[in-house]
Design a protein around this motif. Structure first.
Motif, PDB file in Angstrom:
ATOM      1  N   ARG A 110     -13.210  -5.963  -1.340  1.00  0.00           N
ATOM      2  CA  ARG A 110     -13.131  -7.424  -1.424  1.00  0.00           C
ATOM      3  C   ARG A 110     -13.166  -7.883  -2.875  1.00  0.00           C
ATOM      4  NH1 ARG A 110     -15.900 -11.950  -1.899  1.00  0.00           N
ATOM      5  NH2 ARG A 110     -17.905 -11.000  -2.294  1.00  0.00           N
ATOM      6  N   LYS A 111     -14.091  -7.334  -3.645  1.00  0.00           N
ATOM      7  CA  LYS A 111     -14.215  -7.725  -5.055  1.00  0.00           C
ATOM      8  C   LYS A 111     -12.971  -7.355  -5.858  1.00  0.00           C
ATOM      9  CE  LYS A 111     -19.193  -7.771  -5.145  1.00  0.00           C
ATOM     10  NZ  LYS A 111     -20.405  -7.365  -5.801  1.00  0.00           N
ATOM     11  N   LEU A 112     -12.411  -6.185  -5.581  1.00  0.00           N
ATOM     12  CA  LEU A 112     -11.190  -5.776  -6.280  1.00  0.00           C
ATOM     13  C   LEU A 112     -10.011  -6.664  -5.905  1.00  0.00           C
ATOM     14  CD1 LEU A 112     -11.482  -1.901  -6.166  1.00  0.00           C
ATOM     15  CD2 LEU A 112     -11.318  -3.312  -8.218  1.00  0.00           C
ATOM     16  N   MET A 113      -9.870  -6.979  -4.629  1.00  0.00           N
ATOM     17  CA  MET A 113      -8.767  -7.836  -4.202  1.00  0.00           C
ATOM     18  C   MET A 113      -8.894  -9.227  -4.822  1.00  0.00           C
ATOM     19  SD  MET A 113      -6.709  -5.973  -2.511  1.00  0.00           S
ATOM     20  CE  MET A 113      -5.619  -7.220  -1.847  1.00  0.00           C
ATOM     21  N   LEU A 114     -10.099  -9.754  -4.915  1.00  0.00           N
ATOM     22  CA  LEU A 114     -10.297 -11.050  -5.567  1.00  0.00           C
ATOM     23  C   LEU A 114      -9.977 -10.967  -7.056  1.00  0.00           C
ATOM     24  CD1 LEU A 114     -13.572 -12.251  -3.813  1.00  0.00           C
ATOM     25  CD2 LEU A 114     -11.282 -13.236  -3.569  1.00  0.00           C
ATOM     26  N   ALA A 115     -10.378  -9.888  -7.700  1.00  0.00           N
ATOM     27  CA  ALA A 115     -10.100  -9.714  -9.129  1.00  0.00           C
ATOM     28  C   ALA A 115      -8.597  -9.606  -9.369  1.00  0.00           C
ATOM     29  CB  ALA A 115     -10.820  -8.473  -9.658  1.00  0.00           C
ATOM     30  N   ILE A 116      -7.894  -8.891  -8.503  1.00  0.00           N
ATOM     31  CA  ILE A 116      -6.441  -8.748  -8.621  1.00  0.00           C
ATOM     32  C   ILE A 116      -5.772 -10.113  -8.462  1.00  0.00           C
ATOM     33  CG2 ILE A 116      -4.385  -7.816  -7.467  1.00  0.00           C
ATOM     34  CD1 ILE A 116      -6.158  -5.307  -6.836  1.00  0.00           C
ATOM     35  N   GLU A 117      -6.234 -10.880  -7.500  1.00  0.00           N
ATOM     36  CA  GLU A 117      -5.646 -12.187  -7.225  1.00  0.00           C
ATOM     37  C   GLU A 117      -5.886 -13.175  -8.361  1.00  0.00           C
ATOM     38  OE1 GLU A 117      -7.130 -15.361  -4.223  1.00  0.00           O
ATOM     39  OE2 GLU A 117      -5.780 -14.019  -3.136  1.00  0.00           O
ATOM     40  N   VAL A 148     -14.573   2.658  -8.585  1.00  0.00           N
ATOM     41  CA  VAL A 148     -13.577   1.601  -8.757  1.00  0.00           C
ATOM     42  C   VAL A 148     -12.176   2.209  -8.717  1.00  0.00           C
ATOM     43  CG1 VAL A 148     -12.657  -0.128 -10.359  1.00  0.00           C
ATOM     44  CG2 VAL A 148     -15.132   0.060 -10.024  1.00  0.00           C
ATOM     45  N   ALA A 149     -11.973   3.305  -9.439  1.00  0.00           N
ATOM     46  CA  ALA A 149     -10.657   3.961  -9.476  1.00  0.00           C
ATOM     47  C   ALA A 149     -10.247   4.432  -8.082  1.00  0.00           C
ATOM     48  CB  ALA A 149     -10.684   5.135 -10.448  1.00  0.00           C
ATOM     49  N   TYR A 150     -11.158   5.001  -7.336  1.00  0.00           N
ATOM     50  CA  TYR A 150     -10.864   5.477  -5.985  1.00  0.00           C
ATOM     51  C   TYR A 150     -10.417   4.323  -5.093  1.00  0.00           C
ATOM     52  CZ  TYR A 150     -11.759   7.223  -1.256  1.00  0.00           C
ATOM     53  OH  TYR A 150     -11.644   7.567   0.067  1.00  0.00           O
ATOM     54  N   HIS A 151     -11.151   3.220  -5.126  1.00  0.00           N
ATOM     55  CA  HIS A 151     -10.819   2.081  -4.283  1.00  0.00           C
ATOM     56  C   HIS A 151      -9.521   1.404  -4.738  1.00  0.00           C
ATOM     57  CE1 HIS A 151     -14.822   2.776  -2.736  1.00  0.00           C
ATOM     58  NE2 HIS A 151     -14.506   1.973  -1.727  1.00  0.00           N
ATOM     59  N   MET A 152      -9.262   1.370  -6.041  1.00  0.00           N
ATOM     60  CA  MET A 152      -8.001   0.821  -6.523  1.00  0.00           C
ATOM     61  C   MET A 152      -6.838   1.678  -6.036  1.00  0.00           C
ATOM     62  SD  MET A 152      -8.869  -0.600 -10.318  1.00  0.00           S
ATOM     63  CE  MET A 152      -7.219  -1.181 -10.612  1.00  0.00           C
ATOM     64  N   ARG A 153      -7.018   2.982  -6.045  1.00  0.00           N
ATOM     65  CA  ARG A 153      -5.975   3.885  -5.552  1.00  0.00           C
ATOM     66  C   ARG A 153      -5.708   3.632  -4.075  1.00  0.00           C
ATOM     67  NH1 ARG A 153      -6.892  10.233  -5.612  1.00  0.00           N
ATOM     68  NH2 ARG A 153      -8.130   9.594  -3.869  1.00  0.00           N
ATOM     69  N   LEU A 154      -6.756   3.442  -3.276  1.00  0.00           N
ATOM     70  CA  LEU A 154      -6.579   3.151  -1.857  1.00  0.00           C
ATOM     71  C   LEU A 154      -5.816   1.844  -1.652  1.00  0.00           C
ATOM     72  CD1 LEU A 154     -10.092   4.117  -0.447  1.00  0.00           C
ATOM     73  CD2 LEU A 154      -7.972   5.426  -0.275  1.00  0.00           C
ATOM     74  N   ILE A 155      -6.135   0.837  -2.446  1.00  0.00           N
ATOM     75  CA  ILE A 155      -5.453  -0.460  -2.352  1.00  0.00           C
ATOM     76  C   ILE A 155      -3.972  -0.308  -2.676  1.00  0.00           C
ATOM     77  CG2 ILE A 155      -5.250  -2.716  -3.502  1.00  0.00           C
ATOM     78  CD1 ILE A 155      -8.373  -2.692  -3.640  1.00  0.00           C
ATOM     79  N   ILE A 156      -3.662   0.430  -3.737  1.00  0.00           N
ATOM     80  CA  ILE A 156      -2.266   0.641  -4.138  1.00  0.00           C
ATOM     81  C   ILE A 156      -1.521   1.426  -3.074  1.00  0.00           C
ATOM     82  CG2 ILE A 156      -0.784   1.843  -5.801  1.00  0.00           C
ATOM     83  CD1 ILE A 156      -2.971   1.085  -7.936  1.00  0.00           C
ATOM     84  N   GLY A 171      -0.383  -0.372  -0.097  1.00  0.00           N
ATOM     85  CA  GLY A 171       0.659  -1.361  -0.325  1.00  0.00           C
ATOM     86  C   GLY A 171       0.131  -2.767  -0.518  1.00  0.00           C
ATOM     87  N   LEU A 172      -1.169  -2.912  -0.755  1.00  0.00           N
ATOM     88  CA  LEU A 172      -1.766  -4.230  -0.951  1.00  0.00           C
ATOM     89  C   LEU A 172      -1.625  -4.729  -2.385  1.00  0.00           C
ATOM     90  CD1 LEU A 172      -4.993  -3.629   1.144  1.00  0.00           C
ATOM     91  CD2 LEU A 172      -2.932  -4.872   1.830  1.00  0.00           C
ATOM     92  N   ALA A 173      -1.313  -3.823  -3.295  1.00  0.00           N
ATOM     93  CA  ALA A 173      -1.078  -4.159  -4.701  1.00  0.00           C
ATOM     94  C   ALA A 173      -0.102  -3.144  -5.259  1.00  0.00           C
ATOM     95  CB  ALA A 173      -2.387  -4.135  -5.486  1.00  0.00           C
ATOM     96  N   GLN A 174       0.580  -3.531  -6.321  1.00  0.00           N
ATOM     97  CA  GLN A 174       1.497  -2.619  -6.985  1.00  0.00           C
ATOM     98  C   GLN A 174       0.778  -1.930  -8.125  1.00  0.00           C
ATOM     99  OE1 GLN A 174       4.767  -5.032  -8.223  1.00  0.00           O
ATOM    100  NE2 GLN A 174       5.797  -4.843  -6.259  1.00  0.00           N
ATOM    101  N   GLY A 175       1.141  -0.691  -8.350  1.00  0.00           N
ATOM    102  CA  GLY A 175       0.548   0.035  -9.460  1.00  0.00           C
ATOM    103  C   GLY A 175       0.825   1.512  -9.340  1.00  0.00           C
ATOM    104  N   CYS A 176       0.303   2.251 -10.298  1.00  0.00           N
ATOM    105  CA  CYS A 176       0.409   3.698 -10.242  1.00  0.00           C
ATOM    106  C   CYS A 176      -0.995   4.260 -10.368  1.00  0.00           C
ATOM    107  CB  CYS A 176       1.328   4.241 -11.322  1.00  0.00           C
ATOM    108  SG  CYS A 176       0.835   3.816 -12.988  1.00  0.00           S
ATOM    109  N   THR A 177      -1.190   5.384  -9.748  1.00  0.00           N
ATOM    110  CA  THR A 177      -2.522   5.957  -9.688  1.00  0.00           C
ATOM    111  C   THR A 177      -2.730   7.115 -10.635  1.00  0.00           C
ATOM    112  OG1 THR A 177      -1.919   7.439  -7.903  1.00  0.00           O
ATOM    113  CG2 THR A 177      -2.783   5.281  -7.278  1.00  0.00           C
TER     114      THR A 177
END
Length: 62
Positions: A9-16, A36-44, A47-53
């Motif tokens: 939730r915190k990462l998705m809010l920060a991304i937004e 944080v890196a693990y959860h960002m990778r899961l989000i990417i 397909g909830l955010a664009q990025g590379c892991t």
């Protein structure tokens, strides 16, 4: 590592809320960088955010 819904939730809010890319160096409260890196990778990969892991995809991990 266990999935933390509050960190998601915190990462998705920060991304937004930012127009700048977030990295695994992003400071989210007192969460460790690897978590944080693990959860960002899961989000990417979900397909909830664009990025590379910089790692192999979770689905490709043996």
């Amino acid at each position: 590592m266990r999935r933390d819904p509050e960190l998601f939730r915190k990462l998705m809010l920060a991304i937004e809320q930012t127009s700048q890319p977030l990295t695994d160096q992003a400071q989210i409260d007192s969460y460790p960088r690897d978590e944080v890196a693990y959860h960002m990778r899961l989000i990417i990969e979900a397909g909830l955010a664009q990025g590379c892991t910089g790692r192999a995809s979770l689905s490709q991990a043996a």
